[in-house]
Design a protein around this motif. Structure first.
Motif, PDB file in Angstrom:
ATOM      1  N   SER A  19       0.843  -1.027  -0.034  1.00 56.73           N
ATOM      2  CA  SER A  19       0.026  -0.036   0.223  1.00 56.73           C
ATOM      3  C   SER A  19       1.001   1.261  -0.054  1.00 56.73           C
ATOM      4  O   SER A  19       0.454   2.335  -0.657  1.00 56.73           O
ATOM      5  N   ASN A  22       2.406   1.797  -3.331  1.00 60.82           N
ATOM      6  CA  ASN A  22       1.255   2.139  -4.464  1.00 60.82           C
ATOM      7  C   ASN A  22       1.181   3.723  -4.222  1.00 60.82           C
ATOM      8  O   ASN A  22       0.989   4.278  -5.102  1.00 60.82           O
ATOM      9  N   ARG A  23       1.046   4.035  -3.034  1.00 58.56           N
ATOM     10  CA  ARG A  23       0.546   5.630  -2.681  1.00 58.56           C
ATOM     11  C   ARG A  23       1.797   6.481  -3.012  1.00 58.56           C
ATOM     12  O   ARG A  23       1.886   7.395  -3.775  1.00 58.56           O
ATOM     13  N   ILE A  25       4.055   5.973  -5.654  1.00 58.84           N
ATOM     14  CA  ILE A  25       4.114   5.881  -6.906  1.00 58.84           C
ATOM     15  C   ILE A  25       3.033   6.854  -7.372  1.00 58.84           C
ATOM     16  O   ILE A  25       3.139   7.514  -8.230  1.00 58.84           O
ATOM     17  N   GLN A  26       1.935   6.663  -6.896  1.00 58.28           N
ATOM     18  CA  GLN A  26       0.825   7.792  -7.026  1.00 58.28           C
ATOM     19  C   GLN A  26       1.122   8.994  -7.210  1.00 58.28           C
ATOM     20  O   GLN A  26       0.857   9.913  -8.124  1.00 58.28           O
ATOM     21  N   LEU A  27       2.022   9.276  -6.106  1.00 50.21           N
ATOM     22  CA  LEU A  27       2.256  10.802  -5.858  1.00 50.21           C
ATOM     23  C   LEU A  27       3.713  11.199  -6.651  1.00 50.21           C
ATOM     24  O   LEU A  27       4.166  12.277  -6.521  1.00 50.21           O
ATOM     25  N   GLY A  28       4.076   9.976  -7.021  1.00 52.66           N
ATOM     26  CA  GLY A  28       5.651  10.531  -7.857  1.00 52.66           C
ATOM     27  C   GLY A  28       6.875  10.357  -7.082  1.00 52.66           C
ATOM     28  O   GLY A  28       7.698  11.120  -7.286  1.00 52.66           O
ATOM     29  N   GLU A  54       1.999  14.961   2.160  1.00 51.05           N
ATOM     30  CA  GLU A  54       0.825  14.268   1.823  1.00 51.05           C
ATOM     31  C   GLU A  54       0.974  12.766   1.968  1.00 51.05           C
ATOM     32  O   GLU A  54       0.123  12.257   2.839  1.00 51.05           O
ATOM     33  N   PHE A  55       2.231  12.280   1.544  1.00 52.78           N
ATOM     34  CA  PHE A  55       2.237  10.894   1.736  1.00 52.78           C
ATOM     35  C   PHE A  55       2.327  10.289   3.204  1.00 52.78           C
ATOM     36  O   PHE A  55       1.652   9.471   3.693  1.00 52.78           O
ATOM     37  N   ASP A  58      -1.187  10.518   4.720  1.00 49.84           N
ATOM     38  CA  ASP A  58      -1.892   9.279   4.338  1.00 49.84           C
ATOM     39  C   ASP A  58      -1.332   8.077   5.016  1.00 49.84           C
ATOM     40  O   ASP A  58      -2.070   7.079   5.505  1.00 49.84           O
ATOM     41  N   LYS A  85      13.108   5.298  -8.452  1.00 49.89           N
ATOM     42  CA  LYS A  85      11.827   4.566  -8.054  1.00 49.89           C
ATOM     43  C   LYS A  85      11.303   4.141  -6.749  1.00 49.89           C
ATOM     44  O   LYS A  85      12.316   4.263  -5.972  1.00 49.89           O
TER      45      LYS A  85
END
Length: 89
Positions: A19, A22-23, A25-28, A54-55, A58, A85
């Motif tokens: 999780s 994934n989060r 990666i969504q935020l770059g 933000e990450f 979350d 990455k």
């Protein structure tokens, strides 16, 4: 910005690393996440200050319904490591 984070609570065996990846990666964001022997999870998260914050918000709220974050130790630095990455170790 680089944030080194130790998260404790119900964070192993509940999909936390997947999780978190994934989060991120969504935020770059880039970096890594890994389980520690003591039951906590350790992460390096790198990106803009706004997106890292933000990450972290979350993560603290819980990235899925099963996990429960009880404590987060966060050390922030302006010196980035240049991760390419976000990976699970």
């Amino acid at each position: 910005m680089l944030a080194h984070v130790i998260v404790s609570g119900r964070v192993q065996g509940v999909g936390f690393r997947y999780s978190a990846m994934n989060r991120a990666i969504q935020l770059g964001l880039t970096g890594w996440v890994q389980n520690k022997i003591d039951g906590s999870v350790e992460m390096d998260v790198e990106g803009s200050e706004e997106l890292v914050e933000e990450f972290l918000t979350d993560v603290k709220a819980g990235l899925n319904q099963v996990m429960k974050v009880e404590n987060m130790t966060i050390n922030k630095s302006e010196a980035e490591k240049g991760y390419m990455k976000f990976t699970i170790k």
